[in-house]
Scaffold this motif. Structure first.
Motif, PDB file in Angstrom:
ATOM      1  N   ASN A   1       4.871   2.991   2.164  1.00  0.00           N
ATOM      2  CA  ASN A   1       4.110   1.625   2.876  1.00  0.00           C
ATOM      3  C   ASN A   1       2.354   1.670   2.936  1.00  0.00           C
ATOM      4  N   SER A   2       2.699   2.493   3.515  1.00  0.00           N
ATOM      5  CA  SER A   2       1.475   3.083   4.216  1.00  0.00           C
ATOM      6  C   SER A   2       0.384   2.066   2.812  1.00  0.00           C
ATOM      7  N   ASN A   3      -0.818   1.679   3.256  1.00  0.00           N
ATOM      8  CA  ASN A   3      -1.667   1.661   2.397  1.00  0.00           C
ATOM      9  C   ASN A   3      -2.989   2.421   2.156  1.00  0.00           C
ATOM     10  N   LEU A   4      -3.011   3.157   2.811  1.00  0.00           N
ATOM     11  CA  LEU A   4      -3.548   5.311   3.142  1.00  0.00           C
ATOM     12  C   LEU A   4      -3.402   5.589   1.343  1.00  0.00           C
ATOM     13  N   ASN A   5      -2.415   5.215   1.026  1.00  0.00           N
ATOM     14  CA  ASN A   5      -1.935   5.704  -0.287  1.00  0.00           C
ATOM     15  C   ASN A   5      -2.387   5.665  -1.277  1.00  0.00           C
ATOM     16  N   ARG A   6      -3.131   6.108  -2.179  1.00  0.00           N
ATOM     17  CA  ARG A   6      -4.216   6.249  -3.360  1.00  0.00           C
ATOM     18  C   ARG A   6      -3.802   6.277  -4.657  1.00  0.00           C
ATOM     19  N   PHE A   7      -2.451   6.229  -4.861  1.00  0.00           N
ATOM     20  CA  PHE A   7      -1.873   5.839  -5.845  1.00  0.00           C
ATOM     21  C   PHE A   7      -1.549   4.033  -6.295  1.00  0.00           C
ATOM     22  N   ASN A   8      -1.297   3.976  -5.770  1.00  0.00           N
ATOM     23  CA  ASN A   8      -1.330   2.114  -6.011  1.00  0.00           C
ATOM     24  C   ASN A   8      -1.529   1.554  -6.847  1.00  0.00           C
ATOM     25  N   HIS A   9      -3.289   1.618  -6.430  1.00  0.00           N
ATOM     26  CA  HIS A   9      -4.584   1.461  -7.343  1.00  0.00           C
ATOM     27  C   HIS A   9      -5.046   2.098  -7.722  1.00  0.00           C
ATOM     28  N   ASN A  10      -5.754   2.151  -9.389  1.00  0.00           N
ATOM     29  CA  ASN A  10      -6.080   3.286  -9.577  1.00  0.00           C
ATOM     30  C   ASN A  10      -6.023   4.413  -9.836  1.00  0.00           C
ATOM     31  N   ALA A  11      -4.499   4.914 -10.620  1.00  0.00           N
ATOM     32  CA  ALA A  11      -3.782   5.535 -10.428  1.00  0.00           C
ATOM     33  C   ALA A  11      -4.529   6.691 -11.490  1.00  0.00           C
TER      34      ALA A  11
END
Length: 437
Positions: A338-348
């Motif tokens: 659930n980290s908002n630092l994961n990069r591939f939730n948006h603009n994958a």
């Protein structure tokens, strides 16, 4: 000390700390049923599923100071034994009803109406679905034609994952009698009334996206449609040399680490360049070994391909697929789903295009508008010899490039300084494929 309670009271919760940060701190101990942020007091309340899981959390943090984004937070049992329901969507527990309230934990992929319908329609006729976001996270209301179908679905699906290793279902009966649906969209749907108006514009479809990359786009029972479309958009059907798209193993074994300098967050910073991270575990029996669970097999293949042999803290990394399908949750694992630092939730798609081997050039973004080259140099100069530095603006946002003397120095700077806070901005760092500034 307060009497044990399933409600945990957290103090010193700064404005920079999000609900996702708090969920990440406690979700490895068990299911979190409620979260209340008390912003005016810099405090929060978290309700665990039962007292035993709350006790486990407090016992664990007796010896380890919990820290979020560089801020120590302080936890204790709350004087509350139960948090009151906050809205009408709250479930009523074990009293059977044809409407289910579903909370989805560890969300890595979009939980649309179509996804939820495929999962729940196998247990009976689904009439309506409404998806939404509340403080507890991603949730959905599922209305069945009969109460028995809802009971069957709850018994069969409680605690199960929609996708392998993520999107865990926590199901209870709702207190609602009937769902009101006004539009048929990706978020709400009345399957008994297909003639309802839609707010959604037509979506571009790529019917072969689910098959273009083999098992990289497959899950248990469902297609990673969103991920497959991002891969297709990034590579146009031509994967990078050496990438097959056929791997279905999500967990990676990393060895020959420098145990004196490595930790879970640093591994997250490095591996998150190639995909979303579910969880990370350092192996205390082998201090130079760690397990990293990626969002899916394709992302794991990218990480293994590009990071095998990379040098970090004076050690050449061994990066291979693990024999373990997933990393089991526990007090010795760090959760990042659930980290908002994961990069591939948006603009994958854009992030897939940027995947590459470590280079001697790093790219910094999400910078404050008044940032200077001196600020950037001051941030990363303790990691190596800087040959060049440039701050520039793109689409009205400040960004920077820093060229180091070696790839190892650039890798260390990325691992140590990604997600650093500067003047309230959380800096994001990746490798740049440019040769010179």
């Amino acid at each position: 000390m307060a009497e044990p309670s399933k409600v945990i009271h957290i103090r010193n919760v700064g404005q920079e700390i999000s609900e996702a940060d708090l969920l990440q701190l406690f979700q490895s101990f068990g299911v979190i049923t409620k979260l209340v942020m008390l912003r005016a007091k810099n405090q929060a309340l978290i309700q665990m599923q039962d007292i035993a899981t709350a006790v486990s959390a407090l016992q664990f943090y007796e010896n380890i100071q919990p820290n979020i984004r560089g801020r120590n937070v302080y936890i204790q049992f709350s004087s509350h034994q139960d948090l009151a329901p906050t809205d009408q969507n709250q479930g009523r527990g074990d009293e059977p009803n044809r409407i289910l309230l579903v909370t989805i934990h560890h969300v890595l992929y979009p939980m649309t109406v179509d996804v939820m319908h495929r999962v729940f329609s196998t247990h009976g006729s689904v009439e309506k679905i409404v998806t939404f976001h509340k403080s507890a996270g991603c949730q959905a209301l599922i209305q069945y034609q009969s109460r028995q179908s809802a009971v069957t679905a709850k018994n069969a699906l409680q605690g199960r994952n929609v996708y392998d290793g993520c999107c865990q279902l926590d199901i209870q009966f709702s207190n609602l009698d009937d769902l009101q649906v006004n539009y048929n969209t990706d978020r709400t749907r009345d399957f008994t009334n297909p003639d309802l108006p839609t707010e959604q514009k037509g979506r571009s479809s790529q019917p072969d996206a689910g098959n273009m990359y083999g098992s990289a786009a497959r899950t248990v029972g469902l297609s990673h449609a969103a991920n497959a479309e991002a891969i297709a958009a990034a590579f146009g059907g031509n994967l990078p040399p050496g990438i097959t798209g056929e791997n279905d193993r999500c967990t990676i074994l990393v060895s020959n680490l420098n145990p004196d300098r490595i930790d879970e967050d640093k591994l997250f910073n490095l591996f998150s360049i190639y995909g979303n991270i579910v969880r990370v575990k350092l192996l205390w029996s082998k201090p130079d070994h760690a397990l990293v669970q990626m969002g899916d097999g394709f992302q794991a293949e990218l990480a293994v391909h590009f990071l095998k042999g990379a040098i970090l803290f004076g050690k050449r990394l061994e990066v291979n697929y693990s024999k373990h399908a997933t990393i089991l949750q526990g007090a010795d694992t760090h959760e990042y789903a659930n980290s908002n630092l994961n990069r591939f939730n948006h603009n994958a798609a854009k992030n897939y295009r940027y995947c590459c081997y470590p280079t001697w050039m790093i790219h910094l973004s999400s910078l404050p508008q008044d940032i200077t080259e001196e600020d950037i140099v001051s941030l990363v100069e303790d990691h190596g010899v800087i040959l060049n530095c440039k701050v520039f603006e793109m689409n009205g946002k400040k960004q920077a490039l820093v060229q180091f003397e070696t790839e190892e120095q650039a890798t260390e700077a990325l691992v140590c300084k990604h997600a650093t806070s500067i003047s309230g901005s959380v800096v994001r760092i990746s490798f740049s494929q440019l040769q010179n500034i």
